[in-house]
Design a protein around this motif. Structure first.
Motif, PDB file in Angstrom:
ATOM      1  N   HIS C  41      43.620  33.160  34.637  1.00 10.94           N
ATOM      2  CA  HIS C  41      43.298  34.139  33.607  1.00 10.94           C
ATOM      3  C   HIS C  41      42.994  35.483  34.251  1.00 10.94           C
ATOM      4  N   ALA C  42      43.448  36.549  33.631  1.00 17.39           N
ATOM      5  CA  ALA C  42      43.118  37.891  34.095  1.00 17.39           C
ATOM      6  C   ALA C  42      43.306  38.854  32.943  1.00 17.39           C
ATOM      7  N   PRO C  43      42.536  39.947  32.951  1.00 24.40           N
ATOM      8  CA  PRO C  43      42.625  40.890  31.834  1.00 24.40           C
ATOM      9  C   PRO C  43      43.872  41.774  31.892  1.00 24.40           C
ATOM     10  N   ASP C  44      44.435  41.968  33.086  1.00 21.96           N
ATOM     11  CA  ASP C  44      45.558  42.896  33.217  1.00 21.96           C
ATOM     12  C   ASP C  44      46.347  42.541  34.478  1.00 21.96           C
ATOM     13  N   PRO C  45      47.555  43.144  34.652  1.00 23.25           N
ATOM     14  CA  PRO C  45      48.420  42.747  35.766  1.00 23.25           C
ATOM     15  C   PRO C  45      47.799  42.977  37.152  1.00 23.25           C
ATOM     16  N   GLU C  46      47.071  44.080  37.318  1.00 19.25           N
ATOM     17  CA  GLU C  46      46.513  44.359  38.647  1.00 19.25           C
ATOM     18  C   GLU C  46      45.493  43.307  39.071  1.00 19.25           C
ATOM     19  N   LEU C  47      44.590  42.985  38.142  1.00 18.44           N
ATOM     20  CA  LEU C  47      43.611  41.948  38.477  1.00 18.44           C
ATOM     21  C   LEU C  47      44.272  40.579  38.568  1.00 18.44           C
ATOM     22  N   ALA C  48      45.328  40.374  37.792  1.00 18.04           N
ATOM     23  CA  ALA C  48      46.041  39.092  37.887  1.00 18.04           C
ATOM     24  C   ALA C  48      46.593  38.913  39.302  1.00 18.04           C
ATOM     25  N   LEU C  49      47.133  39.984  39.866  1.00 14.80           N
ATOM     26  CA  LEU C  49      47.665  39.893  41.230  1.00 14.80           C
ATOM     27  C   LEU C  49      46.551  39.620  42.244  1.00 14.80           C
ATOM     28  N   GLN C  50      45.430  40.318  42.087  1.00 16.42           N
ATOM     29  CA  GLN C  50      44.321  40.084  43.012  1.00 16.42           C
ATOM     30  C   GLN C  50      43.784  38.669  42.874  1.00 16.42           C
ATOM     31  N   ASN C  51      43.632  38.225  41.628  1.00 22.16           N
ATOM     32  CA  ASN C  51      43.129  36.875  41.404  1.00 22.16           C
ATOM     33  C   ASN C  51      44.083  35.833  41.983  1.00 22.16           C
ATOM     34  N   ALA C  52      45.385  36.111  41.853  1.00 20.54           N
ATOM     35  CA  ALA C  52      46.378  35.167  42.379  1.00 20.54           C
ATOM     36  C   ALA C  52      46.255  35.076  43.891  1.00 20.54           C
ATOM     37  N   ARG C  53      46.042  36.221  44.524  1.00 19.00           N
ATOM     38  CA  ARG C  53      45.863  36.221  45.974  1.00 19.00           C
ATOM     39  C   ARG C  53      44.629  35.384  46.350  1.00 19.00           C
ATOM     40  N   ASP C  54      43.532  35.594  45.609  1.00 19.34           N
ATOM     41  CA  ASP C  54      42.297  34.875  45.942  1.00 19.34           C
ATOM     42  C   ASP C  54      42.420  33.382  45.695  1.00 19.34           C
ATOM     43  N   LEU C  55      43.179  33.040  44.650  1.00 16.49           N
ATOM     44  CA  LEU C  55      43.207  31.635  44.252  1.00 16.49           C
ATOM     45  C   LEU C  55      44.303  30.846  44.961  1.00 16.49           C
ATOM     46  N   TYR C  56      45.469  31.448  45.106  1.00 17.05           N
ATOM     47  CA  TYR C  56      46.613  30.647  45.556  1.00 17.05           C
ATOM     48  C   TYR C  56      47.074  30.949  46.981  1.00 17.05           C
ATOM     49  N   THR C  57      46.438  31.893  47.677  1.00 19.52           N
ATOM     50  CA  THR C  57      46.855  32.135  49.068  1.00 19.52           C
ATOM     51  C   THR C  57      45.675  32.056  50.025  1.00 19.52           C
ATOM     52  N   ARG C  58      44.685  31.204  49.689  1.00 18.57           N
ATOM     53  CA  ARG C  58      43.501  31.110  50.557  1.00 18.57           C
ATOM     54  C   ARG C  58      43.847  30.542  51.926  1.00 18.57           C
ATOM     55  N   ARG C  59      44.934  29.798  52.004  1.00 15.83           N
ATOM     56  CA  ARG C  59      45.279  29.171  53.275  1.00 15.83           C
ATOM     57  C   ARG C  59      46.576  29.750  53.842  1.00 15.83           C
ATOM     58  N   GLY C  60      46.785  31.008  53.575  1.00 14.12           N
ATOM     59  CA  GLY C  60      47.953  31.691  54.131  1.00 14.12           C
ATOM     60  C   GLY C  60      49.266  31.159  53.593  1.00 14.12           C
ATOM     61  N   GLU C  61      49.265  30.750  52.312  1.00 15.27           N
ATOM     62  CA  GLU C  61      50.466  30.126  51.753  1.00 15.27           C
ATOM     63  C   GLU C  61      51.589  31.113  51.445  1.00 15.27           C
ATOM     64  N   GLY C  62      51.269  32.404  51.286  1.00 13.71           N
ATOM     65  CA  GLY C  62      52.320  33.255  50.746  1.00 13.71           C
ATOM     66  C   GLY C  62      52.392  34.645  51.348  1.00 13.71           C
ATOM     67  N   VAL C  63      53.546  35.287  51.162  1.00 11.21           N
ATOM     68  CA  VAL C  63      53.701  36.669  51.571  1.00 11.21           C
ATOM     69  C   VAL C  63      54.067  37.561  50.388  1.00 11.21           C
ATOM     70  N   SER C  64      54.372  36.952  49.240  1.00 10.27           N
ATOM     71  CA  SER C  64      54.723  37.748  48.074  1.00 10.27           C
ATOM     72  C   SER C  64      54.296  37.005  46.811  1.00 10.27           C
ATOM     73  N   ILE C  65      53.778  37.753  45.862  1.00 11.67           N
ATOM     74  CA  ILE C  65      53.264  37.143  44.631  1.00 11.67           C
ATOM     75  C   ILE C  65      53.913  37.796  43.406  1.00 11.67           C
ATOM     76  N   TRP C  66      54.315  36.984  42.446  1.00 12.70           N
ATOM     77  CA  TRP C  66      54.672  37.480  41.117  1.00 12.70           C
ATOM     78  C   TRP C  66      53.676  36.906  40.115  1.00 12.70           C
ATOM     79  N   VAL C  67      53.295  37.712  39.145  1.00 17.04           N
ATOM     80  CA  VAL C  67      52.542  37.170  38.016  1.00 17.04           C
ATOM     81  C   VAL C  67      53.277  37.538  36.724  1.00 17.04           C
ATOM     82  N   VAL C  68      53.308  36.590  35.815  1.00 16.29           N
ATOM     83  CA  VAL C  68      54.008  36.787  34.546  1.00 16.29           C
ATOM     84  C   VAL C  68      53.103  36.286  33.436  1.00 16.29           C
ATOM     85  N   ARG C  69      52.952  37.098  32.396  1.00 18.04           N
ATOM     86  CA  ARG C  69      52.165  36.616  31.248  1.00 18.04           C
ATOM     87  C   ARG C  69      52.772  35.308  30.738  1.00 18.04           C
TER      88      ARG C  69
END
Lengths: 317, 256, 107
Positions: C41-69
């Motif tokens: 959940h996120a209020p807007d695209p910018e925070l969605a990207l930050q939240n995605a980084r915090d949640l889904y790349t904690r173990r160095g899983e990714g180099v690029s993120i997309w978020v889609v409503r």
């Protein structure tokens, strides 16, 4: 409403798909009871991750070394993440996270009773990692094959990430057990307090677990409470020996004929008391969760309002 | 006095690393206090990441600071009293509400990113190595704080009011960011760290432009609080340390 | 009777509106394309990207993120599984195993 033919045939097709080990996906047809059981179970699991942050979080600011502090902080953060994955899995069934939070803080949905015990000493952090996470992992490994797709996939991710949780608990206790006399006593005391509650985590005995049969048929649950509990005991006894810590059960011994460890009777009255709200920390845990929710409301609201304003500005331009 | 690398004395290196390290340690502690209280689960993740990043930086910096007299990170973290801590007063201020926490983060992380960015090419190789890792983390912390200050400043009436209050509360502590200690000045002369006066203008510009964008403004009074780098702290630090240190000190010579 | 006075007082916080749900796609270090990893959940695209980084790349899983409503994702209907996915099953010539080649050759 009486079941129609089409309901019956859909039920049959549903069961056949499950028997053929196909996962159920969010937009598939499913019996209402399957849906409600799934929502309840996933939500309860999510709540357990979130409430479970509290007993360990209790020691982050007091961790006795910076290395341990970093480990504990990362672990408690993982639990927030796992709660989040699980809420998302529940949401695929049409309930909102806020709705589920509401059900939690008003006591209408439960979480694992183990988190209603207090963490009195630093060794409790180790005991939780070793015993509570050990029990949780035993349970969760079985759930990676559960029939509801989003739940099973969340479980796979969680199990992968949790592999360090139990190990850090074991290592923490091992350090204490081999440390000073006071540290060893602290470790033994924690194990004495957490052993029985950990065994209770697998739920009531199969003979008294009314939902088990249907859950097994739907492959929501793939292994019974008692079987999981036995697996956990068999796995843990040699680990306790390696830690040079005693498990507080005089009846615990290897049974050659069964090929398993026998263990003493569990105090199910205590379990019922804690589930029923009379554990040491039930009220405290919910109060903390409720306070976080209420104190955060203006922040969530502000972010929503900002986004609405941005959108109207963009569309006006 | 022994000359360290690049002519930086061991004592000056120690003081500089200690000041930085204590900033990170104390702020990490404050952020960790948010655990289980964040306004949303996603933010729980973010606050823990900030705390973990800063804790990692603190460990590197304290290890460096302790090298001279053979003390490790834990001896420095757990066995010094309030008067021996060298952190800025800003970072020891209590969390308050989410607006206070994000404002504190904005003011500090903007400062930290500017310092780290400069130090990456500084003459002290170990500080430069820590800065190289830290600058990536600090940039993210700044970004996170900026997003939230924007949203709270321009969100609801309540969030705007809370942001104004947070700025009034914390602004007095910003003076100290740009007051060099004697060690700092000597380290700056050696090219290991920037002269703080060179950081002040970009810091102010970065903060001011964000605040204007967010419908907020820099408070109209001068900052005056200082003394943290010299061990003169607010009452808050003592309580923080009591909590952080009690278990470690209750078992002297134990290992964990 | 009824009316607002009888609302139970525990509903002090409105949960009517969660922040919107976003689907997160990550491209790993060696990944060829972005893969769906979960939602948040996120209020807007910018925070969605930050939240995605915090949640889904904690173990160095990714180099690029997309978020889609999540509401922007259009999914195939599970009841159409037959028409959508069965036809290729008689096009075995699309698969390398359809062809016979001498066993001792690397092809």
């Amino acid at each position: 409403m009486p079941p129609t033919n089409s309901d019956e045939s859909r039920n049959l097709a549903f069961q056949q798909a499950i028997d053929a080990d196909r996962t159920v996906e969010p937009r598939d047809w499913m019996p209402e009871r399957y849906r409600s059981t799934m929502i309840r179970q996933i939500a309860q699991h999510a709540h357990s991750e979130i409430i479970g942050m509290q007993p360990e979080g209790n020691w982050i600011t007091r961790a006795p070394s910076l290395r341990r502090k970093a480990i504990l902080l990362a672990k408690v953060q993982d639990e927030a993440g796992h709660g989040l994955y699980l809420y998302a899995a529940a949401e695929t069934l049409g309930v909102g996270r806020g709705e589920l939070t509401e059900l939690l803080i008003t006591g209408r949905q439960k979480y694992s009773s183990i988190f209603n015990y207090p963490t009195q000493t630093w060794a409790d952090v180790g005991a939780i990692g070793w015993l509570v996470d050990g029990a949780a992992i035993t349970n969760q490994l079985a759930l990676t094959k559960t029939s509801y797709g989003p739940y099973a996939r969340a479980m796979v991710r969680i199990c992968r990430e949790e592999s360090f949780h139990q190990r850090q608990g074991f290592e923490l206790l091992s350090e204490l057990s081999r440390g000073t006399v006071a540290q060893h006593e602290m470790a033994q005391d924690a194990v004495n307090r957490w052993w029985w509650p950990a065994l209770m985590m697998f739920g009531p005995p199969d003979t008294e677990s009314p939902n088990t049969a249907q859950s097994m048929a739907w492959k929501i649950k793939r292994v019974s409470n008692d079987e999981l509990r036995q697996r956990f005991v068999d796995m843990t006894v040699p680990q306790a020996q390696a830690l040079a810590l005693d498990l507080p059960d005089p009846q615990l011994r290897w049974n050659e004929a069964r090929g398993h460890y026998d263990f003493g009777p569990i105090d199910w009255e205590e379990f019922r008391q804690v589930v029923g709200g009379h554990g040491a920390c039930n009220a405290q845990r919910i109060a903390v969760r409720r306070a976080a929710d209420e104190d955060g409301a203006w922040v969530r609201e502000a972010a929503r309002a900002w986004e609405v304003r941005q959108n109207s500005r963009t569309s006006a331009a | 006095m022994t000359a360290g690398v690049a002519g930086l004395s061991v004592v000056d290196l120690r003081e500089v690393a200690l000041g930085f390290g204590d900033d990170c340690l104390v702020l990490s502690h404050r952020l960790a206090e948010w655990t289980t209280h964040a306004p949303e689960l996603e933010e729980e993740m973010a606050l823990a990441n900030l705390a973990l990043d800063l804790l990692g930086q603190a460990r590197s910096l304290l290890t460096l600071a302790g090298e001279a007299d053979g003390r490790d990170e834990d001896q420095l973290a757990y066995w010094r009293d309030d008067r021996d801590f060298r952190n800025l007063l800003l970072v020891e201020q209590p969390n308050g509400d989410f607006a206070v926490t994000m404002t504190r983060q904005l003011l500090f992380s903007t400062f930290q990113e500017l310092l780290y960015r400069w130090m990456v090419t500084g003459t002290e190789p170990r500080l430069a190595a820590i800065a190289a890792k830290g600058v990536m983390e600090a940039r993210y912390h700044v970004e996170h704080a900026r997003l939230w200050v924007q949203r709270l400043g321009g969100g609801t009436e309540e969030s705007h009011r809370r942001m104004c209050r947070a700025l009034d509360l914390l602004w007095p502590y910003t003076e100290e960011l740009f007051e060099p200690t004697e060690s700092w000045s000597r380290a700056a002369d050696q090219g290991a760290v920037p002269p703080l006066s060179s950081i002040e203008e970009p810091w102010r510009h970065s903060i001011e432009s964000l605040l204007v964008d967010s419908g907020l403004e820099i408070p109209g009074f001068p900052a005056w609080q200082s003394g943290g780098r010299l061990g003169r702290h607010s009452e808050h630090l003592g309580h923080l340390l009591a909590e952080m240190q009690h278990l470690h000190r209750s078992h002297p010579n134990a290992s964990w | 009777m009824g009316g607002p006075a009888e609302q139970p007082d525990f509903r002090s916080v409105s949960h009517a509106e969660d922040w919107p749900l976003w689907e997160v796609f990550i491209r790993g270090r060696r990944g060829l394309s972005h893969q769906h990893v979960g939602s948040l959940h996120a209020p807007d695209p910018e925070l969605a990207l930050q939240n995605a980084r915090d949640l889904y790349t904690r173990r160095g899983e990714g180099v690029s993120i997309w978020v889609v409503r999540s509401t922007e994702v259009h999914a195939s209907d599970p009841d159409d599984q037959g028409p959508l996915f069965d036809p290729p099953s008689d096009k075995a010539y699309r698969h390398p195993t359809f062809y016979t080649v001498p066993e001792d050759l690397q092809l």
